[in-house]
Design a protein around this motif. Structure first.
Motif, PDB file in Angstrom:
ATOM      1  N   THR A   1       8.000   8.895  40.732  1.00  0.00           N
ATOM      2  CA  THR A   1       8.467  10.268  40.896  1.00  0.00           C
ATOM      3  C   THR A   1       8.452  10.935  39.523  1.00  0.00           C
ATOM      4  N   PHE A   2       8.394  12.252  39.522  1.00  0.00           N
ATOM      5  CA  PHE A   2       8.328  12.989  38.260  1.00  0.00           C
ATOM      6  C   PHE A   2       9.727  13.438  37.814  1.00  0.00           C
ATOM      7  N   ILE A   3       9.961  13.355  36.526  1.00  0.00           N
ATOM      8  CA  ILE A   3      11.175  13.912  35.930  1.00  0.00           C
ATOM      9  C   ILE A   3      10.759  14.996  34.945  1.00  0.00           C
ATOM     10  N   HIS A   4      11.334  16.170  35.129  1.00  0.00           N
ATOM     11  CA  HIS A   4      11.074  17.295  34.234  1.00  0.00           C
ATOM     12  C   HIS A   4      12.237  17.404  33.249  1.00  0.00           C
ATOM     13  N   VAL A   5      11.925  17.510  31.983  1.00  0.00           N
ATOM     14  CA  VAL A   5      12.927  17.619  30.924  1.00  0.00           C
ATOM     15  C   VAL A   5      12.818  19.006  30.312  1.00  0.00           C
ATOM     16  N   LEU A   6      13.922  19.770  30.360  1.00  0.00           N
ATOM     17  CA  LEU A   6      13.960  21.113  29.787  1.00  0.00           C
ATOM     18  C   LEU A   6      14.929  21.117  28.613  1.00  0.00           C
TER      19      LEU A   6
ATOM     20  N   ALA B   1      14.354  16.221  38.957  1.00  0.00           N
ATOM     21  CA  ALA B   1      13.495  15.205  39.549  1.00  0.00           C
ATOM     22  C   ALA B   1      12.689  15.806  40.697  1.00  0.00           C
ATOM     23  N   THR B   2      11.376  15.518  40.713  1.00  0.00           N
ATOM     24  CA  THR B   2      10.512  15.874  41.838  1.00  0.00           C
ATOM     25  C   THR B   2      10.274  14.613  42.656  1.00  0.00           C
ATOM     26  N   ILE B   3      10.913  14.537  43.818  1.00  0.00           N
ATOM     27  CA  ILE B   3      10.878  13.313  44.620  1.00  0.00           C
ATOM     28  C   ILE B   3       9.782  13.367  45.680  1.00  0.00           C
ATOM     29  N   ASP B   4       9.616  14.540  46.318  1.00  0.00           N
ATOM     30  CA  ASP B   4       8.636  14.670  47.393  1.00  0.00           C
ATOM     31  C   ASP B   4       8.234  16.134  47.509  1.00  0.00           C
ATOM     32  N   TYR B   5       7.030  16.358  48.025  1.00  0.00           N
ATOM     33  CA  TYR B   5       6.576  17.747  48.117  1.00  0.00           C
ATOM     34  C   TYR B   5       7.363  18.538  49.144  1.00  0.00           C
ATOM     35  N   ASP B   6       8.073  17.866  50.065  1.00  0.00           N
ATOM     36  CA  ASP B   6       8.898  18.559  51.054  1.00  0.00           C
ATOM     37  C   ASP B   6      10.349  18.712  50.610  1.00  0.00           C
TER      38      ASP B   6
END
Length: 250
Positions: free
Chosen positions: A210-215, A172-177
C-alpha cells in the motif's frame, strides 16, 4: 494494696499532673524567637504599641494585652493575650505554632506564584520569539522519507528554514475504492541549521503493497514538500533460515 487505695492514688496523681499539663499547654514563647523560626522580619511599631512580623506574602501585627491580632487583611483571635515582658512580647505556645504554620503556608504560596510568573514570562518570551521567526521565515522544505528497517515506521529527514515548526502528515492509500486514510500528524522543529529528523510509526497501515503519502508543511512563506513510498515488510530482502523449509522435507 486494697482497691479503694489504688483508686485514691490514681486520683491524687491525676490532680498533680493536671496543673503541669495546663502549664505546658500555656507555655509562653518570646515573639522574637518565633520570628526567627518562621523566617519573618521582626520590627516594633512604636505608634501602634505593637510588633510587626513580615515575610513573603504575610504581615502580622500583634499587640500586648490584646486578644485580637492582624494577619494581612483579616483579624484573628487568640485564647491567651500576648504579654510584654523584658522588652519583648510573649505569646502562647499554641499561637507561636500557628504563626509558624501561617508563615510556611505563605512562603509556599509565594514560591508557587513566583514559579507561575516565571513560567508565564518564559512562555511569553518563547511565543514572541516564535512569532519573530515565523514572520521572517521564507524558503522551501526538503523532505526525505524511507521505511525504517526492522520496524513498522518511517525515518523522516529534511531541511527547512532555521527554527520553524514542521508538521509531518501521513496518509495511506489502501484501495482504489477507499479514500486515503489519515495515519497521524507529528510536529517537529527545525534546528538552528534548518535540519530536522524523526522516526514516525505507520500504524495502523501495516498492509503490504500500500502507498503512504508523507506531507511536510510549515508556516506561511515556507513551501511545503511531499513524498510517497510503498509499504514493504520490516525486513524485506533479509534471508532468515527459520523461514526456509529443510531440504527434502515437504
Amino acid at each position: 494494696m486494697r482497691p479503694y487505695q489504688q483508686v485514691a492514688l490514681l486520683v491524687f496523681f491525676s490532680l498533680i499532673a493536671a496543673p503541669c499539663a495546663g502549664a505546658a499547654a500555656n507555655q509562653e514563647v518570646p515573639l522574637a524567637n518565633v520570628a526567627r523560626t518562621a523566617h519573618l522580619e521582626y520590627s516594633w511599631l512604636p505608634n501602634a504599641v505593637a510588633v510587626q512580623l513580615s515575610g513573603p506574602g504575610i504581615v502580622l501585627v500583634i499587640r500586648p494585652g490584646d486578644y485580637l491580632y492582624n494577619v494581612n487583611d483579616r483579624v484573628e483571635v487568640t485564647a491567651i493575650s500576648p504579654r510584654y515582658v523584658s522588652n519583648d512580647i510573649y505569646v502562647s505556645k499554641k499561637l507561636a505554632d500557628h504563626i509558624i504554620s501561617l508563615a510556611r503556608q505563605a512562603e509556599l504560596a509565594d514560591s508557587e506564584q513566583q514559579a507561575q510568573l516565571a513560567s508565564a514570562a518564559a512562555a511569553e518570551a518563547n511565543e514572541a520569539r516564535t512569532e519573530t521567526i515565523v514572520g521572517e521565515a521564507h524558503g522551501t522544505i526538503v523532505l526525505n522519507a524511507t521505511q525504517l528497517k526492522g520496524a513498522e515506521a518511517l525515518l523522516i529527514t529534511g531541511e527547512a528554514p532555521p527554527s520553524v515548526p514542521v508538521m509531518i502528515t501521513l496518509l495511506a492509500t489502501i484501495d482504489y475504492d477507499i479514500p486515503n486514510v489519515l495515519l497521524g500528524r507529528h510536529t517537529l522543529t527545525a534546528g538552528p541549521d534548518g535540519r530536522f529528523q524523526a522516526i514516525v510509526p505507520i500504524g495502523p497501515s501495516y498492509m503490504r503493497d500500500t502507498f503512504i503519502h508523507v506531507l511536510a508543511t510549515s508556516v506561511p512563506g515556507v513551501t511545503s514538500a511531499s513524498a510517497q513510498l510503498l509499504v514493504e515488510s520490516p525486513n524485506a530482502g533479509v534471508q532468515i533460515p527459520a523461514d526456509s523449509f529443510p531440504g527434502g522435507i515437504w
